[in-house]
Design an enzyme around this catalytic site. Structure first.
Site, short mmCIF file in Angstrom:
data_model
loop_
_atom_site.label_atom_id
_atom_site.label_comp_id
_atom_site.label_asym_id
_atom_site.label_seq_id
_atom_site.Cartn_x
_atom_site.Cartn_y
_atom_site.Cartn_z
CB ILE A 103 -1.33 -0.06 0.94
CG1 ILE A 103 -1.72 0.96 0.77
CG2 ILE A 103 0.23 -0.37 2.69
CD1 ILE A 103 -2.87 0.85 2.12
CB CYS A 104 1.01 3.79 0.55
SG CYS A 104 1.36 5.79 0.29
#
Length: 190
Positions: A103-104
């Protein structure tokens, strides 16, 4: 059969992106291990929140995990991507059939950097799209969560619950995933 999740913690990890999956996995009955990639039990996040890991990554390399999560955060995602131990662990667990979630910044700094996304659809934080696309050789999707086979990617702390919901769905089914989110009043489930 119970499921087991590994969440990788490097100095500077994004707290929401690590602890949201940890919390909702636990609520779903998935065993969670927060794993320090360093030789220390206490790991500080990118917003100076310190978390005690359950174990050190080097001590659980041979354990079976059904999912491995690489949170973002700066410099956390970069620290994950620079660790040979982390990359070996992710490759090994993927070969064993685990879901790999990032994620991110982690889709770029961990997965793209090490070739995991060459033939995959993916998304990442908008600030890392250009970097990821150069390494992968194709465009990122402009979606909050993308699933391609055993790889799940997402874009930021604000998508952590949706990211976790999708992984729970893959592990335990849609009903179980929806149930845990509905109990916590998330409105993105039907």
């Amino acid at each position: 059969m119970s499921k087991k999740a590994a969440i990788l913690l490097a100095e500077g990890f994004e707290e929401v992106e690590a602890l949201t999956p940890a919390d909702f996995f636990h609520r779903s009955g998935i065993e969670v291990k927060l794993l320090s990639i360093e030789n220390q039990d206490m790991v500080s996040g990118s917003h100076d929140i310190t978390v005690k890991a359950h174990a050190k990554l080097k001590d659980v390399m041979d354990e079976k995990f059904d999912v491995v999560i690489a949170p973002g955060g700066i410099p956390g995602a970069a620290n994950l991507g620079e660790s040979d131990l982390v990359i070996d662990f992710i490759r090994q667990k993927q070969e064993e059939g685990a879901i790999i979630g990032a994620i991110c910044a982690a889709p770029a700094c961990v997965l793209a950097q090490h070739g995991f996304l060459k033939t995959r659809s993916y998304t990442c934080n908008p600030g890392f799209v250009e970097m990821a696309e150069k390494m992968v050789g194709h465009d990122a999707k402009q979606e909050r969560v993308v699933v391609d086979g055993s790889i799940v990617t997402s874009c930021a702390a604000g998508t952590a619950a949706e990211f976790t919901h999708k992984i729970i769905e893959l592990l335990l089914g849609k009903q179980a995933a929806d149930e845990v989110m509905k109990k916590n009043l998330f409105s993105f489930v039907s």
